[in-house]
Design a protein around this motif. Sequence first.
Motif, PDB file in Angstrom:
ATOM      1  N   ASP A   1     107.576 -34.081  93.016  1.00 17.42           N
ATOM      2  CA  ASP A   1     107.780 -33.275  94.232  1.00 17.42           C
ATOM      3  C   ASP A   1     108.036 -34.196  95.412  1.00 17.42           C
ATOM      4  O   ASP A   1     107.624 -35.366  95.419  1.00 17.42           O
ATOM      5  CB  ASP A   1     106.566 -32.392  94.528  1.00 17.42           C
TER       6      ASP A   1
ATOM      7  N   GLN B   1     121.411 -40.729  90.564  1.00 14.93           N
ATOM      8  CA  GLN B   1     120.491 -40.825  89.429  1.00 14.93           C
ATOM      9  C   GLN B   1     119.031 -40.627  89.841  1.00 14.93           C
ATOM     10  O   GLN B   1     118.178 -40.324  89.005  1.00 14.93           O
ATOM     11  CB  GLN B   1     120.658 -42.197  88.752  1.00 14.93           C
TER      12      GLN B   1
ATOM     13  N   TYR C   1     115.141 -38.389 101.427  1.00 13.58           N
ATOM     14  CA  TYR C   1     115.439 -38.215 100.003  1.00 13.58           C
ATOM     15  C   TYR C   1     116.897 -37.808  99.791  1.00 13.58           C
ATOM     16  O   TYR C   1     117.578 -38.306  98.881  1.00 13.58           O
ATOM     17  CB  TYR C   1     114.499 -37.178  99.401  1.00 13.58           C
TER      18      TYR C   1
ATOM     19  N   LYS D   1     112.389 -35.184 103.514  1.00 17.67           N
ATOM     20  CA  LYS D   1     113.467 -34.522 102.780  1.00 17.67           C
ATOM     21  C   LYS D   1     114.820 -35.105 103.181  1.00 17.67           C
ATOM     22  O   LYS D   1     115.722 -35.254 102.334  1.00 17.67           O
ATOM     23  CB  LYS D   1     113.430 -33.015 103.037  1.00 17.67           C
TER      24      LYS D   1
ATOM     25  N   ARG E   1     113.826 -37.640  89.240  1.00 11.87           N
ATOM     26  CA  ARG E   1     112.805 -36.743  89.795  1.00 11.87           C
ATOM     27  C   ARG E   1     112.589 -35.537  88.885  1.00 11.87           C
ATOM     28  O   ARG E   1     111.446 -35.114  88.650  1.00 11.87           O
ATOM     29  CB  ARG E   1     113.228 -36.273  91.198  1.00 11.87           C
ATOM     30  N   LYS E   2     113.670 -34.972  88.377  1.00  8.48           N
ATOM     31  CA  LYS E   2     113.541 -33.811  87.507  1.00  8.48           C
ATOM     32  C   LYS E   2     112.884 -34.189  86.188  1.00  8.48           C
ATOM     33  O   LYS E   2     112.099 -33.416  85.632  1.00  8.48           O
ATOM     34  CB  LYS E   2     114.923 -33.206  87.245  1.00  8.48           C
ATOM     35  N   ARG E   3     113.206 -35.373  85.657  1.00  7.64           N
ATOM     36  CA  ARG E   3     112.658 -35.785  84.370  1.00  7.64           C
ATOM     37  C   ARG E   3     111.146 -35.965  84.449  1.00  7.64           C
ATOM     38  O   ARG E   3     110.422 -35.578  83.530  1.00  7.64           O
ATOM     39  CB  ARG E   3     113.332 -37.080  83.912  1.00  7.64           C
TER      40      ARG E   3
ATOM     41  N   GLU F   1     117.883 -38.149  91.623  1.00  7.12           N
ATOM     42  CA  GLU F   1     117.582 -36.736  91.422  1.00  7.12           C
ATOM     43  C   GLU F   1     117.283 -36.462  89.953  1.00  7.12           C
ATOM     44  O   GLU F   1     116.378 -35.685  89.614  1.00  7.12           O
ATOM     45  CB  GLU F   1     118.757 -35.883  91.902  1.00  7.12           C
ATOM     46  N   GLU F   2     118.027 -37.113  89.052  1.00 10.21           N
ATOM     47  CA  GLU F   2     117.788 -36.936  87.622  1.00 10.21           C
ATOM     48  C   GLU F   2     116.413 -37.481  87.233  1.00 10.21           C
ATOM     49  O   GLU F   2     115.685 -36.863  86.443  1.00 10.21           O
ATOM     50  CB  GLU F   2     118.887 -37.659  86.831  1.00 10.21           C
TER      51      GLU F   2
ATOM     52  N   ASN G   1     109.281 -34.578  86.793  1.00  9.57           N
ATOM     53  CA  ASN G   1     108.712 -33.399  87.466  1.00  9.57           C
ATOM     54  C   ASN G   1     107.973 -33.802  88.762  1.00  9.57           C
ATOM     55  O   ASN G   1     106.805 -33.475  88.974  1.00  9.57           O
ATOM     56  CB  ASN G   1     107.753 -32.657  86.534  1.00  9.57           C
TER      57      ASN G   1
END
Length: 628
Positions: free
Chosen positions: A625, A614, A605, A602, A619-621, A616-617, A623
Amino acid sequence: MENFIVSARKYRPATFETVVGQQHITGTLQNAIKNNQLAQAFLFCGPRGVGKTTCARILAKTINCTNLSAETEACGTCESCVSFQTGHSFNFHELDAASNNSVDDIRSLIEQVRIPPQAGKYKIYIIDEVHMLSANAFNAFLKTLEEPPSYAIFILATTEKHKILPTILSRCQIFDFNRIQVEDIAGHLNKIAVRENITVDGDGLHIIAQKADGGLRDALSMFDQIVSYTNRNVTYKAVIDNLNILDYDYYFKLTDFLCSGDVSQTLLLFNEILNNGFDGNNFINGLASHFRNLLVGKDAQTVQLLEVSETIKQKYLAQSKSADLGFILTALNLANQCDLVYKNSKNQRLQVELSLIKMCHIPSVIQLANQPTATDSDQDKKKTLISSGSRVVGKSESPKIEEQRTENQEVGKSESLKVENASVADLKDFVEREELQDLPDHLDIPLPTKAPEPNRPITLPKPSTGSIKIQPLSTNTIASLIPSLTNLESIAKSDEDKGPKYITGNEKESFTEEQFLDLWKVYTQKAKDADKIHLYTLMNNDPIINGTEITVLVENLALESTLQDEKVDLLNFLRSALKNYDLQIVSKKGENTTKKRIYTNKDKYAYMVEKNPQIEEMRKRFNLDINP
């Protein structure tokens, strides 16, 4: 053949007065009855065999007695008392919760509570071993216990109070029963012996009382057993034979061998004890108790703590006067250490024998430590004996060092030393040149660390005054010297016997913050060169200086442990360099504000996101972990 009744039942107390060793409880109950302040529920808790159920029955009989005496005791002759004693009373109910622990059993009890007494004032319900009730049974019992009818009284008894629900405890008056004292048990056994016309020995009764460990029922059971074994003639010898107890005489004899340093007789006596069927762990525990009794007997104020008969007490007092206090303390510490490592040892007999051998050498160490200090007026010239193997300095009288060298001396031959008048500084210089680093720790001399130059001519100024004072050794220092004296390093080496030694001194020179930080950086570089990564990480941050107290900020337990391991060497380095022996180092939990260290995934990261948001964006796109 008559039916035999064991003493625990035959002589069970029937009144508060005959209860043994629980006066604080019987007095409270009598006052509550006298003042008509009886609680709705009582909880009697304590060890086994100390009178919980007995007191509950006496209380049940007394509160329904119609003819109480002036001392608030049941008369034993009224209708209520007679029916209680014969077991025909309808106002007394006793439930064994060990076998009746279900919800149905408690519901049946609650149904009985609703019926008022036909004769008498109260209905008493005794629930023995109440901790065995199930959780559901406890919950079913709560409401009735909180608001019972005015005529119902509950008396709960248990040996394990911690297993009872707090909601039950809050609804009861709690009485904690004590273990019965040895003297009280021995006195009670003596009264029974007089009634039964049994010949007894006072020492034997004390042994039974000690073996019972505060439980009178256990003591009475052992008493019946020994009476049968000895045919009604209870002697000290018969008691220790029947109960398999190690005789006091063994310990007294063994202590005499230890004080005289007789290793052979000590080991032979221990072998005899093992041959008699006694366990080594029980022996070492008994020996520790023996040393404890000797220590207690040293002071007139603590003699009352000896829970033995008068004859044995006199033996303890006599031996405690002849035994040195330093010997007792050191031997007690060795016995305790042996007990701690006994169960994990693969060679348990050797573990005990090793401790006994160390104990045998305690007197010789104490004798060396207590040798008289030399004075400047002594005229005799003696050489200083420095033994690197034993780290013990022999008797030295006003050390005077003169070294004479001739230019024609052959290379490689050791110089001749003559012990003459020399100061402490001269002795330090001599130690530095001759590389004698094994001076004992109790000599108050900080040893130099600088390596001497070879073949350097030595000229010692004649000192005006000065002498070395050998201070008496402490108990821990004595224990640390014993393995060397007995040459036992090759057999077993205990880390507890030799703890870290701090350099001690009297200098208190002042220093500046710059001087301290310069030394701090020097030690930090030494840690880096020695590949001590954790220590280097810890010392990279500047400490907080508050006078002579140095506060080091640690980020986690690992760094704090590293500081504790290195604390002794670090203090010695700083104290010697700054010539201030009041320096202390303490640790404080804190975050490193200069650099954020990356340990976990963590953290990695978060560091990457900080460099490139970018990520983080992405990772969210998708999905994704983060692995912990």
